[in-house]
Design a protein around this motif. Structure first.
Motif, PDB file in Angstrom:
ATOM      1  N   VAL A  30       0.835  -1.196   0.000  1.00  0.00           N
ATOM      2  CA  VAL A  30       0.000   0.000   0.000  1.00  0.00           C
ATOM      3  C   VAL A  30       0.872   1.249   0.000  1.00  0.00           C
ATOM      4  O   VAL A  30       2.038   1.210   0.408  1.00  0.00           O
ATOM      5  CB  VAL A  30      -0.961   0.041   1.207  1.00  0.00           C
ATOM      6  CG1 VAL A  30      -1.902  -1.151   1.205  1.00  0.00           C
ATOM      7  CG2 VAL A  30      -0.204   0.100   2.513  1.00  0.00           C
ATOM      8  N   VAL A  31       0.310   2.357  -0.451  1.00  0.00           N
ATOM      9  CA  VAL A  31       1.006   3.639  -0.412  1.00  0.00           C
ATOM     10  C   VAL A  31       1.051   4.077   1.049  1.00  0.00           C
ATOM     11  O   VAL A  31       0.016   4.288   1.669  1.00  0.00           O
ATOM     12  CB  VAL A  31       0.291   4.694  -1.275  1.00  0.00           C
ATOM     13  CG1 VAL A  31       1.025   6.025  -1.200  1.00  0.00           C
ATOM     14  CG2 VAL A  31       0.182   4.219  -2.723  1.00  0.00           C
ATOM     15  N   ARG A  32       2.253   4.155   1.591  1.00  0.00           N
ATOM     16  CA  ARG A  32       2.397   4.465   3.010  1.00  0.00           C
ATOM     17  C   ARG A  32       2.500   5.967   3.252  1.00  0.00           C
ATOM     18  O   ARG A  32       2.954   6.721   2.388  1.00  0.00           O
ATOM     19  CB  ARG A  32       3.574   3.723   3.613  1.00  0.00           C
ATOM     20  CG  ARG A  32       4.915   4.162   3.113  1.00  0.00           C
ATOM     21  CD  ARG A  32       6.048   3.410   3.816  1.00  0.00           C
ATOM     22  NE  ARG A  32       7.308   3.730   3.183  1.00  0.00           N
ATOM     23  CZ  ARG A  32       7.904   2.963   2.294  1.00  0.00           C
ATOM     24  NH1 ARG A  32       7.376   1.835   1.938  1.00  0.00           N
ATOM     25  NH2 ARG A  32       9.048   3.339   1.754  1.00  0.00           N
ATOM     26  N   GLY A  76      -0.435   5.217 -12.254  1.00  0.00           N
ATOM     27  CA  GLY A  76      -1.251   6.411 -12.161  1.00  0.00           C
ATOM     28  C   GLY A  76      -1.109   7.042 -10.787  1.00  0.00           C
ATOM     29  O   GLY A  76      -0.181   6.756 -10.041  1.00  0.00           O
ATOM     30  N   ARG A  77      -2.057   7.904 -10.453  1.00  0.00           N
ATOM     31  CA  ARG A  77      -2.025   8.630  -9.184  1.00  0.00           C
ATOM     32  C   ARG A  77      -2.771   7.838  -8.120  1.00  0.00           C
ATOM     33  O   ARG A  77      -3.904   7.436  -8.320  1.00  0.00           O
ATOM     34  CB  ARG A  77      -2.665  10.006  -9.365  1.00  0.00           C
ATOM     35  CG  ARG A  77      -2.390  10.962  -8.247  1.00  0.00           C
ATOM     36  CD  ARG A  77      -2.855  12.350  -8.625  1.00  0.00           C
ATOM     37  NE  ARG A  77      -1.910  12.994  -9.529  1.00  0.00           N
ATOM     38  CZ  ARG A  77      -1.121  14.004  -9.170  1.00  0.00           C
ATOM     39  NH1 ARG A  77      -1.188  14.490  -7.957  1.00  0.00           N
ATOM     40  NH2 ARG A  77      -0.289  14.534 -10.035  1.00  0.00           N
ATOM     41  N   LEU A  78      -2.093   7.616  -6.981  1.00  0.00           N
ATOM     42  CA  LEU A  78      -2.668   6.847  -5.877  1.00  0.00           C
ATOM     43  C   LEU A  78      -2.652   7.674  -4.599  1.00  0.00           C
ATOM     44  O   LEU A  78      -1.727   8.461  -4.364  1.00  0.00           O
ATOM     45  CB  LEU A  78      -1.880   5.562  -5.642  1.00  0.00           C
ATOM     46  CG  LEU A  78      -2.015   4.495  -6.708  1.00  0.00           C
ATOM     47  CD1 LEU A  78      -0.957   4.664  -7.782  1.00  0.00           C
ATOM     48  CD2 LEU A  78      -1.896   3.130  -6.096  1.00  0.00           C
ATOM     49  N   LEU A  79      -3.651   7.455  -3.782  1.00  0.00           N
ATOM     50  CA  LEU A  79      -3.770   8.125  -2.496  1.00  0.00           C
ATOM     51  C   LEU A  79      -3.106   7.291  -1.407  1.00  0.00           C
ATOM     52  O   LEU A  79      -2.888   6.088  -1.577  1.00  0.00           O
ATOM     53  CB  LEU A  79      -5.241   8.339  -2.149  1.00  0.00           C
ATOM     54  CG  LEU A  79      -6.062   9.149  -3.149  1.00  0.00           C
ATOM     55  CD1 LEU A  79      -7.537   9.139  -2.747  1.00  0.00           C
ATOM     56  CD2 LEU A  79      -5.525  10.559  -3.258  1.00  0.00           C
ATOM     57  N   LEU A  80      -2.821   7.913  -0.274  1.00  0.00           N
ATOM     58  CA  LEU A  80      -2.284   7.183   0.863  1.00  0.00           C
ATOM     59  C   LEU A  80      -3.232   6.041   1.223  1.00  0.00           C
ATOM     60  O   LEU A  80      -4.451   6.208   1.222  1.00  0.00           O
ATOM     61  CB  LEU A  80      -2.124   8.109   2.067  1.00  0.00           C
ATOM     62  CG  LEU A  80      -1.139   9.269   1.896  1.00  0.00           C
ATOM     63  CD1 LEU A  80      -1.135  10.132   3.149  1.00  0.00           C
ATOM     64  CD2 LEU A  80       0.255   8.778   1.576  1.00  0.00           C
ATOM     65  N   GLU A  82      -3.905   3.390  -0.483  1.00  0.00           N
ATOM     66  CA  GLU A  82      -4.400   2.596  -1.614  1.00  0.00           C
ATOM     67  C   GLU A  82      -3.430   1.460  -1.917  1.00  0.00           C
ATOM     68  O   GLU A  82      -2.218   1.578  -1.745  1.00  0.00           O
ATOM     69  CB  GLU A  82      -4.566   3.462  -2.863  1.00  0.00           C
ATOM     70  CG  GLU A  82      -5.802   4.330  -2.829  1.00  0.00           C
ATOM     71  CD  GLU A  82      -6.100   4.924  -4.192  1.00  0.00           C
ATOM     72  OE1 GLU A  82      -6.951   4.353  -4.899  1.00  0.00           O
ATOM     73  OE2 GLU A  82      -5.477   5.949  -4.536  1.00  0.00           O
ATOM     74  N   VAL A  83      -3.984   0.355  -2.418  1.00  0.00           N
ATOM     75  CA  VAL A  83      -3.172  -0.804  -2.792  1.00  0.00           C
ATOM     76  C   VAL A  83      -2.424  -0.483  -4.080  1.00  0.00           C
ATOM     77  O   VAL A  83      -3.020  -0.101  -5.083  1.00  0.00           O
ATOM     78  CB  VAL A  83      -4.050  -2.064  -2.972  1.00  0.00           C
ATOM     79  CG1 VAL A  83      -3.207  -3.236  -3.471  1.00  0.00           C
ATOM     80  CG2 VAL A  83      -4.742  -2.416  -1.661  1.00  0.00           C
ATOM     81  N   ILE A  84      -1.105  -0.644  -4.028  1.00  0.00           N
ATOM     82  CA  ILE A  84      -0.265  -0.369  -5.187  1.00  0.00           C
ATOM     83  C   ILE A  84       0.137  -1.660  -5.900  1.00  0.00           C
ATOM     84  O   ILE A  84       0.331  -1.673  -7.109  1.00  0.00           O
ATOM     85  CB  ILE A  84       0.977   0.466  -4.776  1.00  0.00           C
ATOM     86  CG1 ILE A  84       1.737   0.956  -5.989  1.00  0.00           C
ATOM     87  CG2 ILE A  84       1.882  -0.300  -3.843  1.00  0.00           C
ATOM     88  CD1 ILE A  84       2.813   1.966  -5.659  1.00  0.00           C
ATOM     89  N   VAL A  85       0.240  -2.770  -5.143  1.00  0.00           N
ATOM     90  CA  VAL A  85       0.633  -4.046  -5.747  1.00  0.00           C
ATOM     91  C   VAL A  85       0.048  -5.203  -4.939  1.00  0.00           C
ATOM     92  O   VAL A  85      -0.071  -5.121  -3.719  1.00  0.00           O
ATOM     93  CB  VAL A  85       2.170  -4.179  -5.847  1.00  0.00           C
ATOM     94  CG1 VAL A  85       2.828  -4.188  -4.483  1.00  0.00           C
ATOM     95  CG2 VAL A  85       2.578  -5.398  -6.654  1.00  0.00           C
ATOM     96  N   ALA A  86      -0.327  -6.246  -5.668  1.00  0.00           N
ATOM     97  CA  ALA A  86      -0.778  -7.488  -5.033  1.00  0.00           C
ATOM     98  C   ALA A  86      -0.072  -8.648  -5.717  1.00  0.00           C
ATOM     99  O   ALA A  86      -0.055  -8.736  -6.943  1.00  0.00           O
ATOM    100  CB  ALA A  86      -2.296  -7.646  -5.161  1.00  0.00           C
ATOM    101  N   VAL A  87       0.523  -9.507  -4.909  1.00  0.00           N
ATOM    102  CA  VAL A  87       1.175 -10.722  -5.388  1.00  0.00           C
ATOM    103  C   VAL A  87       0.534 -11.887  -4.653  1.00  0.00           C
ATOM    104  O   VAL A  87       0.467 -11.868  -3.420  1.00  0.00           O
ATOM    105  CB  VAL A  87       2.699 -10.711  -5.105  1.00  0.00           C
ATOM    106  CG1 VAL A  87       3.340 -12.024  -5.537  1.00  0.00           C
ATOM    107  CG2 VAL A  87       3.368  -9.522  -5.765  1.00  0.00           C
ATOM    108  N   VAL A  88       0.057 -12.881  -5.393  1.00  0.00           N
ATOM    109  CA  VAL A  88      -0.563 -14.055  -4.780  1.00  0.00           C
ATOM    110  C   VAL A  88       0.103 -15.301  -5.360  1.00  0.00           C
ATOM    111  O   VAL A  88       0.191 -15.453  -6.579  1.00  0.00           O
ATOM    112  CB  VAL A  88      -2.088 -14.092  -5.036  1.00  0.00           C
ATOM    113  CG1 VAL A  88      -2.699 -15.335  -4.405  1.00  0.00           C
ATOM    114  CG2 VAL A  88      -2.756 -12.835  -4.500  1.00  0.00           C
ATOM    115  N   CYS A  89       0.565 -16.177  -4.456  1.00  0.00           N
ATOM    116  CA  CYS A  89       1.212 -17.415  -4.860  1.00  0.00           C
ATOM    117  C   CYS A  89       0.547 -18.579  -4.135  1.00  0.00           C
ATOM    118  O   CYS A  89       0.283 -18.496  -2.937  1.00  0.00           O
ATOM    119  CB  CYS A  89       2.698 -17.389  -4.493  1.00  0.00           C
ATOM    120  SG  CYS A  89       3.638 -16.115  -5.351  1.00  0.00           S
ATOM    121  N   ALA A  90       0.295 -19.652  -4.873  1.00  0.00           N
ATOM    122  CA  ALA A  90      -0.305 -20.847  -4.288  1.00  0.00           C
ATOM    123  C   ALA A  90       0.523 -22.061  -4.663  1.00  0.00           C
ATOM    124  O   ALA A  90       1.020 -22.168  -5.791  1.00  0.00           O
ATOM    125  CB  ALA A  90      -1.741 -21.016  -4.778  1.00  0.00           C
TER     126      ALA A  90
END
Length: 131
Positions: A30-32, A76-80, A82-90
């Motif tokens: 997330v944007v910290r 693009g433009r993100l607010l504090l 907001e999710v910036i990246v998601a990585v999912v591994c199974a």
């Protein structure tokens, strides 16, 4: 995937749930709220970034024996907050899923052509990918 839209965590996690997988591990970035930071702007060289993401996913599958891997990165433009990246591994077992998830996010930050600009009252400053 690289997206201009909000990352749908429910959707990405839903795709990863399968009775054949014993472990699903997710990293959500997330944007910290660092001092003076109002948000973030992310740019990507889409074509090259998508190719490199594909290579990283293929490497993770081969190296860790994954059953599933997915990556979604915002631009693009993100607010504090907001999710910036998601990585999912199974995978069949948790150890491999955890190792793979760490590998994917580390390689993404190291190799994928994306740039982040912290937005401040003074305008902004470009930061390294691992910031």
């Amino acid at each position: 995937m690289i997206s201009d839209s909000e990352i749908d965590l429910e959707e990405i996690l839903g795709r990863s749930i399968n009775p054949d997988y014993g472990a699903v591990v997710a990293f959500i970035g997330v944007v910290r709220a660092d001092p003076g930071v109002l948000g973030m702007e992310v740019e990507a060289y889409d074509e090259a970034a998508l190719e490199e993401l594909k290579r990283i996913k293929e490497e993770a599958i081969a190296r860790f024996g994954l059953s599933f891997v997915d990556v979604v990165h915002r631009k693009g433009r993100l607010l504090l907050g907001e999710v910036i990246v998601a990585v999912v591994c199974a995978s069949s077992h948790r150890k491999e899923a955890f190792q793979a998830c760490e590998y994917v996010i580390d390689e993404l930050k190291r190799r994928v052509p994306m740039w982040k600009k912290e937005l401040t009252e003074e305008g902004g400053r470009w930061v390294k990918g691992d910031a």
